[in-house]
Write a protein that holds these residues in place. Structure first.
Motif, PDB file in Angstrom:
ATOM      1  N   CYS A  89      19.692  39.519  36.778  1.00 38.53           N
ATOM      2  CA  CYS A  89      20.761  38.674  37.318  1.00 38.53           C
ATOM      3  C   CYS A  89      22.117  39.358  37.197  1.00 38.53           C
ATOM      4  N   ALA A  90      22.306  40.136  36.135  1.00 37.75           N
ATOM      5  CA  ALA A  90      23.562  40.871  35.980  1.00 37.75           C
ATOM      6  C   ALA A  90      23.719  41.898  37.097  1.00 37.75           C
ATOM      7  N   TRP A  91      22.623  42.539  37.480  1.00 40.18           N
ATOM      8  CA  TRP A  91      22.656  43.511  38.576  1.00 40.18           C
ATOM      9  C   TRP A  91      23.048  42.826  39.880  1.00 40.18           C
ATOM     10  N   THR A  92      22.467  41.644  40.122  1.00 39.80           N
ATOM     11  CA  THR A  92      22.819  40.867  41.314  1.00 39.80           C
ATOM     12  C   THR A  92      24.286  40.451  41.278  1.00 39.80           C
ATOM     13  N   TYR A  93      24.748  40.013  40.110  1.00 40.86           N
ATOM     14  CA  TYR A  93      26.132  39.575  39.950  1.00 40.86           C
ATOM     15  C   TYR A  93      27.097  40.730  40.220  1.00 40.86           C
ATOM     16  N   ALA A  94      26.768  41.905  39.703  1.00 37.07           N
ATOM     17  CA  ALA A  94      27.628  43.068  39.937  1.00 37.07           C
ATOM     18  C   ALA A  94      27.692  43.405  41.420  1.00 37.07           C
ATOM     19  N   THR A  97      29.858  40.844  43.143  1.00 30.69           N
ATOM     20  CA  THR A  97      31.268  41.095  42.838  1.00 30.69           C
ATOM     21  C   THR A  97      31.799  42.268  43.655  1.00 30.69           C
ATOM     22  N   TYR A  98      30.983  43.311  43.783  1.00 32.53           N
ATOM     23  CA  TYR A  98      31.391  44.473  44.575  1.00 32.53           C
ATOM     24  C   TYR A  98      31.694  44.067  46.013  1.00 32.53           C
ATOM     25  N   HIS A  99      30.789  43.314  46.625  1.00 30.00           N
ATOM     26  CA  HIS A  99      30.986  42.923  48.029  1.00 30.00           C
ATOM     27  C   HIS A  99      32.130  41.926  48.180  1.00 30.00           C
ATOM     28  N   ALA A 304      36.500  52.736  45.526  1.00 26.80           N
ATOM     29  CA  ALA A 304      36.662  53.015  44.099  1.00 26.80           C
ATOM     30  C   ALA A 304      37.068  51.760  43.340  1.00 26.80           C
ATOM     31  N   VAL A 305      37.963  50.969  43.915  1.00 28.89           N
ATOM     32  CA  VAL A 305      38.410  49.737  43.263  1.00 28.89           C
ATOM     33  C   VAL A 305      37.261  48.747  43.161  1.00 28.89           C
ATOM     34  N   ALA A 306      36.537  48.525  44.268  1.00 28.33           N
ATOM     35  CA  ALA A 306      35.426  47.573  44.259  1.00 28.33           C
ATOM     36  C   ALA A 306      34.350  47.994  43.260  1.00 28.33           C
ATOM     37  N   SER A 307      34.062  49.287  43.190  1.00 30.97           N
ATOM     38  CA  SER A 307      33.055  49.792  42.255  1.00 30.97           C
ATOM     39  C   SER A 307      33.511  49.606  40.814  1.00 30.97           C
ATOM     40  N   TYR A 308      34.791  49.875  40.561  1.00 31.00           N
ATOM     41  CA  TYR A 308      35.332  49.750  39.214  1.00 31.00           C
ATOM     42  C   TYR A 308      35.272  48.306  38.733  1.00 31.00           C
ATOM     43  N   VAL A 309      35.669  47.374  39.584  1.00 30.35           N
ATOM     44  CA  VAL A 309      35.652  45.963  39.214  1.00 30.35           C
ATOM     45  C   VAL A 309      34.215  45.497  38.969  1.00 30.35           C
ATOM     46  N   ALA A 310      33.295  45.879  39.859  1.00 29.15           N
ATOM     47  CA  ALA A 310      31.896  45.466  39.710  1.00 29.15           C
ATOM     48  C   ALA A 310      31.277  46.022  38.433  1.00 29.15           C
ATOM     49  N   LYS A 311      31.714  47.211  38.042  1.00 25.83           N
ATOM     50  CA  LYS A 311      31.180  47.849  36.831  1.00 25.83           C
ATOM     51  C   LYS A 311      31.403  46.984  35.603  1.00 25.83           C
ATOM     52  N   TYR A 312      32.562  46.332  35.532  1.00 23.17           N
ATOM     53  CA  TYR A 312      32.893  45.553  34.346  1.00 23.17           C
ATOM     54  C   TYR A 312      32.569  44.071  34.494  1.00 23.17           C
ATOM     55  N   ALA A 313      32.070  43.667  35.653  1.00 24.18           N
ATOM     56  CA  ALA A 313      31.785  42.247  35.876  1.00 24.18           C
ATOM     57  C   ALA A 313      30.657  41.744  34.993  1.00 24.18           C
ATOM     58  N   THR A 314      29.762  42.629  34.534  1.00 26.22           N
ATOM     59  CA  THR A 314      28.617  42.203  33.728  1.00 26.22           C
ATOM     60  C   THR A 314      28.794  42.511  32.251  1.00 26.22           C
ATOM     61  N   LYS A 315      29.973  43.024  31.866  1.00 27.31           N
ATOM     62  CA  LYS A 315      30.226  43.339  30.459  1.00 27.31           C
ATOM     63  C   LYS A 315      30.906  42.161  29.781  1.00 27.31           C
ATOM     64  N   ARG A 371      37.982  32.428  26.339  1.00 26.28           N
ATOM     65  CA  ARG A 371      37.199  31.311  26.872  1.00 26.28           C
ATOM     66  C   ARG A 371      37.361  31.156  28.376  1.00 26.28           C
ATOM     67  N   GLY A 372      37.877  32.177  29.042  1.00 28.34           N
ATOM     68  CA  GLY A 372      38.112  32.074  30.478  1.00 28.34           C
ATOM     69  C   GLY A 372      36.965  32.644  31.295  1.00 28.34           C
ATOM     70  N   HIS A 373      37.107  32.573  32.606  1.00 30.16           N
ATOM     71  CA  HIS A 373      36.125  33.169  33.518  1.00 30.16           C
ATOM     72  C   HIS A 373      36.359  34.674  33.597  1.00 30.16           C
ATOM     73  N   PHE A 374      35.277  35.418  33.687  1.00 29.43           N
ATOM     74  CA  PHE A 374      35.407  36.867  33.736  1.00 29.43           C
ATOM     75  C   PHE A 374      35.764  37.370  35.132  1.00 29.43           C
ATOM     76  N   SER A 375      35.352  36.663  36.143  1.00 29.10           N
ATOM     77  CA  SER A 375      35.637  37.083  37.509  1.00 29.10           C
ATOM     78  C   SER A 375      36.151  35.884  38.294  1.00 29.10           C
ATOM     79  N   THR A 376      37.357  35.983  38.823  1.00 28.77           N
ATOM     80  CA  THR A 376      37.942  34.895  39.599  1.00 28.77           C
ATOM     81  C   THR A 376      38.681  35.466  40.799  1.00 28.77           C
ATOM     82  N   LYS A 377      38.963  34.596  41.761  1.00 27.96           N
ATOM     83  CA  LYS A 377      39.727  35.005  42.933  1.00 27.96           C
ATOM     84  C   LYS A 377      40.475  33.809  43.477  1.00 27.96           C
ATOM     85  N   SER A 378      41.510  34.073  44.231  1.00 32.43           N
ATOM     86  CA  SER A 378      42.192  32.989  44.927  1.00 32.43           C
ATOM     87  C   SER A 378      41.350  32.576  46.135  1.00 32.43           C
TER      88      SER A 378
END
Length: 455
Positions: A89-94, A97-99, A304-315, A371-378
């Protein structure tokens, strides 16, 4: 049976259970369920039933019950983003997040963002925590303050030079209030943009919007920091061009000014033995880089930005040496063999909980207070997701106008004409105009009635 089990590396009882499941009538459906979980380590088992009924006629359109599923249960993926809990599931989440981040950078009409957003000013900003005391680090080619040049994987990296003077309480309170710091940052950012554009805040909002997608990351010292894509849009969001005054330089300057303004006060609590409070701020290490569109020599490209963000989305905090589940007391830390630095951070959360119970520091001690969300967007940054519970995807109840254009199969100008004429209902959430799914259904029914009247 025992010889066959031995050859298969199984005990006879396990092999017998396996053969029983494979030979059961619902095995094919069970296999399909497991395939749809994507290899989830801990699938969720659902029981119950759903009904879809036409609100106008009362006709039953669809009925589903888990009674027909193998074992009377529907198995769905847990969706946990942590690689330490569920790698699949972490792989799917990453990947999601990338897309999601990439769609807000390159544009993707299928995900609600036009390709013209590549021309919008956008930056990649990193906002960090302040210092809570000197730590072991690798400052370029220089020695650490301790006099040693540490290896890249040295376990002491990020740990305090002097644990006795390190502000553990301030560190976990900062993590705990990090989401508040970000919220105030977004408020001040819009104000600083208006100020630099020479406009009132209302006028600035009417001419442009600011969209963002961000992810949280733990530093080795256990402090959270945020990586964010921040983008200028036009008054109607990503489908419209930002005004001429919305430049990269203005955005960069506004981000730095907004970050400097943010302050969150944590009051003292003498009754709990805390005589001094804290004023929490962003750290001085603020990095803002423009994002290039096509990789023509830019330091930072969209991919590069999308890959970098996705890399840390599951940490999560476990990368600092803590655990990935809640800790009830200090004694458990000894049994779990938590290293000294994260152990002291967790202990600080437990010690502070009675002074600030509304902050739920004990509940989030394993996250070092965060205690916040790790990945958010407007809302307008990029795509939205739909709910998938093993059956057909549930469509959203509200559509942005560009999404409604695609659903209806009409041109954008025609859809806006329908809205102005009152033939297609809309609602507003804040300043965003949305088309209810029911309004699309009603409009199609209106066309059918009009077509029937003409015959």
């Amino acid at each position: 049976m025992s010889d066959t089990a031995t050859m298969a590396g199984l005990d006879p009882a396990t092999l017998g259970d396996l053969l029983r499941v494979v030979g059961s009538p619902g095995f094919d459906r069970l296999t399909e369920q497991l395939r749809r979980t994507g290899g989830c380590s801990q699938p969720i088992h659902l029981t119950g039933a759903t009904k879809t009924i036409d609100r106008t006629t009362g006709t039953l359109l669809h009925h589903y019950s888990t009674d027909t599923e193998p074992g009377g249960r529907l198995r769905i993926a847990c969706g946990n983003r942590r690689a330490s809990r569920c790698p699949a599931c972490a792989w799917t989440y990453a990947g999601d997040t990338y897309h999601l981040i990439r769609a807000g950078l390159t544009g993707d009409p299928d995900k609600g963002t036009p390709t013209t957003i590549r021309d919008h000013p956008r930056v990649f900003a990193t906002l960090t925590a302040p210092s809570f005391g000197p730590v072991h680090n690798r400052p370029g080619t220089r020695l650490c303050r301790c006099g040693v040049r540490h290896a890249e994987d040295a376990p002491e990296l990020g740990t305090p030079l002097d644990p006795e003077t390190y502000d553990y309480a301030g560190a976990v309170l900062w993590n705990n209030h990090a989401s508040d710091l970000w919220r105030y940052f977004t408020i001040y950012l819009r104000r600083e943009i208006a100020k630099r554009a020479g406009l009132t805040q209302k006028a600035a909002r009417e001419q442009s919007k600011v969209s963002f997608g961000k992810v949280a990351e733990y530093q080795k010292r256990g402090a959270v920091h945020f990586h964010a894509v921040i983008r200028f849009d036009g008054p109607e969001g990503p489908d419209t061009r930002p005004p001429a005054w919305a430049t990269l330089d203005l955005l960069d300057d506004a981000i730095r000014a907004a970050a400097a303004r943010v302050a969150v006060d944590v009051p003292a609590n003498p009754e709990a033995g805390i005589t001094d409070g804290w004023t929490l701020r962003w750290g001085t290490q603020l990095d803002v880089q423009p994002i290039g569109a096509f990789g023509n020599g830019e330091d930072l490209t969209e991919q590069a930005v999308a890959s970098y963000v996705a890399k840390y989305a599951t940490k999560a905090a476990e990368t600092t040496g803590t655990v990935d589940h809640r800790v009830g007391n200090k004694e458990a830390l000894v049994l779990l063999d938590v290293p000294e630095h994260p152990r002291r951070l967790i202990e600080a959360c437990l010690d502070l909980h009675h002074a600030y119970p509304e902050r739920k520091l004990r509940d989030w001690a394993h996250m070092l207070g965060f205690r916040g969300h790790f990945s958010t967007k407007s809302r307008a940054y990029s795509t939205v997701t739909v709910l998938d519970i093993g059956g057909p995807a549930i469509p959203p109840a509200l559509y942005r106008v560009p999404d409604a254009v695609r659903v209806l199969g009409l041109s954008r100008s025609v859809v806006y004409d329908l809205i102005r004429a009152g033939r297609l209902r809309t609602v507003k959430e804040g300043r965003t105009r949305l088309v209810p799914a029911s309004a699309i259904t009603d409009y199609v029914a209106l066309l059918e009635r009009e077509a029937g009247a003409e015959q």
